[in-house]
Scaffold this active site. Structure first.
Site, PDB file in Angstrom:
ATOM      1  N   GLY A 259       0.865  -1.177   0.000  1.00  0.00           N
ATOM      2  CA  GLY A 259       0.000   0.000   0.000  1.00  0.00           C
ATOM      3  C   GLY A 259       0.896   1.219   0.000  1.00  0.00           C
ATOM      4  O   GLY A 259       1.658   1.439   0.947  1.00  0.00           O
TER       5      GLY A 259
ATOM      6  N   HIS B 102      -9.025  -0.575  18.556  1.00  0.00           N
ATOM      7  CA  HIS B 102      -8.754   0.706  17.894  1.00  0.00           C
ATOM      8  C   HIS B 102     -10.081   1.312  17.456  1.00  0.00           C
ATOM      9  O   HIS B 102     -10.464   1.243  16.294  1.00  0.00           O
ATOM     10  CB  HIS B 102      -7.848   0.451  16.690  1.00  0.00           C
ATOM     11  CG  HIS B 102      -7.365   1.697  16.028  1.00  0.00           C
ATOM     12  ND1 HIS B 102      -6.834   2.759  16.708  1.00  0.00           N
ATOM     13  CD2 HIS B 102      -7.317   2.054  14.708  1.00  0.00           C
ATOM     14  CE1 HIS B 102      -6.494   3.708  15.855  1.00  0.00           C
ATOM     15  NE2 HIS B 102      -6.775   3.305  14.645  1.00  0.00           N
TER      16      HIS B 102
ATOM     17  N   GLY C  14      -0.194   4.498  -0.505  1.00  0.00           N
ATOM     18  CA  GLY C  14      -1.042   5.704  -0.502  1.00  0.00           C
ATOM     19  C   GLY C  14      -0.515   6.721   0.495  1.00  0.00           C
ATOM     20  O   GLY C  14       0.703   6.899   0.640  1.00  0.00           O
ATOM     21  N   GLN C  15      -1.453   7.369   1.181  1.00  0.00           N
ATOM     22  CA  GLN C  15      -1.081   8.447   2.110  1.00  0.00           C
ATOM     23  C   GLN C  15      -0.124   7.954   3.192  1.00  0.00           C
ATOM     24  O   GLN C  15       0.900   8.582   3.451  1.00  0.00           O
ATOM     25  CB  GLN C  15      -2.350   8.990   2.795  1.00  0.00           C
ATOM     26  CG  GLN C  15      -3.345   9.622   1.859  1.00  0.00           C
ATOM     27  CD  GLN C  15      -3.095  11.106   1.732  1.00  0.00           C
ATOM     28  OE1 GLN C  15      -2.025  11.533   1.275  1.00  0.00           O
ATOM     29  NE2 GLN C  15      -4.056  11.907   2.116  1.00  0.00           N
ATOM     30  N   ILE C  16      -0.484   6.828   3.822  1.00  0.00           N
ATOM     31  CA  ILE C  16       0.365   6.342   4.917  1.00  0.00           C
ATOM     32  C   ILE C  16       1.641   5.711   4.356  1.00  0.00           C
ATOM     33  O   ILE C  16       2.742   5.992   4.826  1.00  0.00           O
ATOM     34  CB  ILE C  16      -0.392   5.324   5.809  1.00  0.00           C
ATOM     35  CG1 ILE C  16      -1.647   5.967   6.414  1.00  0.00           C
ATOM     36  CG2 ILE C  16       0.519   4.800   6.924  1.00  0.00           C
ATOM     37  CD1 ILE C  16      -2.476   5.066   7.295  1.00  0.00           C
TER      38      ILE C  16
ATOM     39  N   ASP D 207       1.994  -1.602  -4.662  1.00  0.00           N
ATOM     40  CA  ASP D 207       0.583  -1.201  -4.779  1.00  0.00           C
ATOM     41  C   ASP D 207      -0.048  -2.007  -5.924  1.00  0.00           C
ATOM     42  O   ASP D 207       0.603  -2.877  -6.527  1.00  0.00           O
ATOM     43  CB  ASP D 207       0.474   0.314  -4.993  1.00  0.00           C
ATOM     44  CG  ASP D 207      -0.795   0.904  -4.379  1.00  0.00           C
ATOM     45  OD1 ASP D 207      -1.897   0.538  -4.846  1.00  0.00           O
ATOM     46  OD2 ASP D 207      -0.690   1.704  -3.433  1.00  0.00           O
TER      47      ASP D 207
HETATM   48  N1  APR Z   1      -2.503  -4.372  -2.861  1.00  0.00           N
HETATM   49  C1  APR Z   1      -1.689  -3.315  -2.651  1.00  0.00           C
HETATM   50  N2  APR Z   1      -2.144  -2.070  -2.436  1.00  0.00           N
HETATM   51  C2  APR Z   1      -3.463  -1.883  -2.428  1.00  0.00           C
HETATM   52  C3  APR Z   1      -4.389  -2.945  -2.628  1.00  0.00           C
HETATM   53  C4  APR Z   1      -3.844  -4.224  -2.860  1.00  0.00           C
HETATM   54  N3  APR Z   1      -4.627  -5.285  -3.048  1.00  0.00           N
HETATM   55  N4  APR Z   1      -5.633  -2.444  -2.550  1.00  0.00           N
HETATM   56  C5  APR Z   1      -5.509  -1.123  -2.326  1.00  0.00           C
HETATM   57  N5  APR Z   1      -4.207  -0.778  -2.247  1.00  0.00           N
HETATM   58  C6  APR Z   1      -3.608   0.536  -2.057  1.00  0.00           C
HETATM   59  C7  APR Z   1      -4.371   1.653  -2.754  1.00  0.00           C
HETATM   60  O1  APR Z   1      -4.149   1.620  -4.150  1.00  0.00           O
HETATM   61  C8  APR Z   1      -3.788   2.869  -2.080  1.00  0.00           C
HETATM   62  O2  APR Z   1      -2.633   3.353  -2.740  1.00  0.00           O
HETATM   63  O3  APR Z   1      -3.641   0.925  -0.706  1.00  0.00           O
HETATM   64  C9  APR Z   1      -3.403   2.348  -0.681  1.00  0.00           C
HETATM   65  C10 APR Z   1      -4.209   2.964   0.433  1.00  0.00           C
HETATM   66  O4  APR Z   1      -3.864   4.292   0.494  1.00  0.00           O
HETATM   67  P1  APR Z   1      -4.896   5.447   0.852  1.00  0.00           P
HETATM   68  O5  APR Z   1      -6.159   5.247   0.112  1.00  0.00           O
HETATM   69  O6  APR Z   1      -4.185   6.734   0.706  1.00  0.00           O
HETATM   70  O7  APR Z   1      -5.215   5.157   2.415  1.00  0.00           O
HETATM   71  P2  APR Z   1      -4.301   5.492   3.681  1.00  0.00           P
HETATM   72  O8  APR Z   1      -4.684   6.815   4.224  1.00  0.00           O
HETATM   73  O9  APR Z   1      -2.891   5.217   3.385  1.00  0.00           O
HETATM   74  O10 APR Z   1      -4.882   4.402   4.723  1.00  0.00           O
HETATM   75  C11 APR Z   1      -4.726   3.034   4.473  1.00  0.00           C
HETATM   76  O11 APR Z   1      -4.762   2.461   6.803  1.00  0.00           O
HETATM   77  O12 APR Z   1      -5.248   3.704   8.718  1.00  0.00           O
HETATM   78  C12 APR Z   1      -5.746   2.801   7.767  1.00  0.00           C
HETATM   79  O13 APR Z   1      -8.106   3.319   7.680  1.00  0.00           O
HETATM   80  C13 APR Z   1      -6.884   3.387   6.969  1.00  0.00           C
HETATM   81  O14 APR Z   1      -7.596   1.310   6.001  1.00  0.00           O
HETATM   82  C14 APR Z   1      -6.886   2.509   5.753  1.00  0.00           C
HETATM   83  C15 APR Z   1      -5.397   2.208   5.554  1.00  0.00           C
END
Ligand code: APR
Length: 310
Positions: free
Chosen positions: A9, A177, A11-13, A33
């Site tokens: 993943g 949580h 994304g933001q985190i 990702d």
């Molecule tokens: N494999 C890899 N990455 C994936 C998959 C997958 N099967 N499905 C989704 N993703 C990626 C998305 O494409 C995206 O880039 O996970 C990332 C999630 O990033 P964001 O949408 O920005 O979410 P974020 O704020 O990072 O939070 C992620 O952590 O704290 C928790 O509640 C929050 O469940 C959420 C998670």
């Protein structure tokens, strides 16, 4: 040879985790990702490589959608999945994020069966449970990040209320949580002084409530997505304690098998994280009121886990 950190993943985190891991020189970083976003994570990784001369770090950062590229990772941190939008509870993410976590768990099991795994995806207590069930990894190898973040929020709000350094605030938040989590004012200290002696009960109550709702407060303010700086740091601190065998005591979602009278659930408890993963869970002697609050949060986690049908 450098250690290797796989971030599932980006994304933001995930992107902030990559930056922090590089800045702290924890090792090389692979951000994985979905195929549609492979170029985006390649771009983020390259951008971070180009930041290195000013950031003063040596680390190789790459982006991918191919699990073979995470082979050899020492740590896997999973944030893949949907974040909340205003009005949503973490539980509203359950069915979508189970569908994402299960195949990830299968891939991690195949490619990096020895990695220490930290789950961040919400609803966290249920996602770490599902990940553990699917992989069948030993319990010390799997944990969820939540307690580290909840405790950081608790400490921050106390410092903000008292106008003191956050470094001097020490305490913990047990449980799930979510809004039933259990901050422990009785056991919180500020520079060695008991919190309950320097903060009036009404303010303590206010800080407890704010901590429980901290994630929701951020979701409302952001308007689209959930907190990302603080969850990133919290998970990197856990990874660092494992990679450097620091043996820090960090509250995290660990599998309880009898501790606190809890059986077969991942729930936020103080744990020692070192080269053995979750090496030890510490049991605190709770008073009646604290025990009742813990029982409530355990019920809430049980309910979410039962909906996972796994
Ligand atoms: N494999 C890899 N990455 C994936 C998959 C997958 N099967 N499905 C989704 N993703 C990626 C998305 O494409 C995206 O880039 O996970 C990332 C999630 O990033 P964001 O949408 O920005 O979410 P974020 O704020 O990072 O939070 C992620 O952590 O704290 C928790 O509640 C929050 O469940 C959420 C998670």
């Amino acid at each position: 040879m450098r250690k290797k950190i796989a971030l599932i993943g980006g994304g933001q985190i995930g992107q902030i985790q990559a930056m922090l891991a590089a800045q702290r020189e924890l090792g090389d970083v692979v951000i994985l990702d979905i195929p549609d976003l492979e170029n985006r994570v390649k771009g983020k990784a390259l951008d971070l490589m180009e930041m290195a001369p000013h950031g003063n770090y040596d680390a190789n950062l790459t982006g991918t959608s191919n699990y073979q590229d995470i082979a050899g990772a020492d740590v896997v941190i999973i944030t893949a999945g949907m974040p909340r939008k205003p009005g949503m509870s973490r539980e509203d993410l359950l069915s979508t994020n189970i569908g994402i976590i299960k195949p990830i768990a299968e891939n991690v099991k195949k490619v990096v069966p020895k990695a220490f795994c930290i789950i961040v995806t919400n609803p966290l207590d249920a996602m770490v449970y599902v990940f553990h069930k699917v992989t069948g990894f030993p319990k010390n190898q799997v944990c969820g990040m939540a307690g580290a973040l909840d405790t950081a929020r608790w400490r921050s709000f106390i410092a903000m209320e008292l106008g003191v350094s956050v470094e001097d605030v020490s305490g913990t938040v047990l449980g799930g949580h979510g809004p039933t989590m259990v901050p422990l004012p009785r056991l919180t200290t500020v520079g060695g002084v008991p919190l309950t002696e320097i903060m009036d009960p009404l303010t303590v109550k206010k800080v407890v409530t704010r901590t429980r709702e901290a994630g929701t407060e951020i979701v409302k303010l952001l308007g689209n997505g959930s907190a990302f700086f603080s969850p990133s740091w919290s998970s990197i601190v856990m990874a660092e304690s494992y990679l450097k065998d620091k043996k820090r005591i960090i509250t995290c979602a660990a599998l309880c098998e009898g501790e606190y009278g809890i059986h077969g659930l991942f729930i936020g408890v103080p744990a020692r994280i070192g080269s053995g993963g979750v090496e030890k869970i510490y049991e605190i002697k709770l008073n009646g009121e604290e025990k009742a609050s813990l029982a409530q949060t355990v019920e809430a986690v049980k309910k979410t886990v039962s909906e996972c049908q796994i």
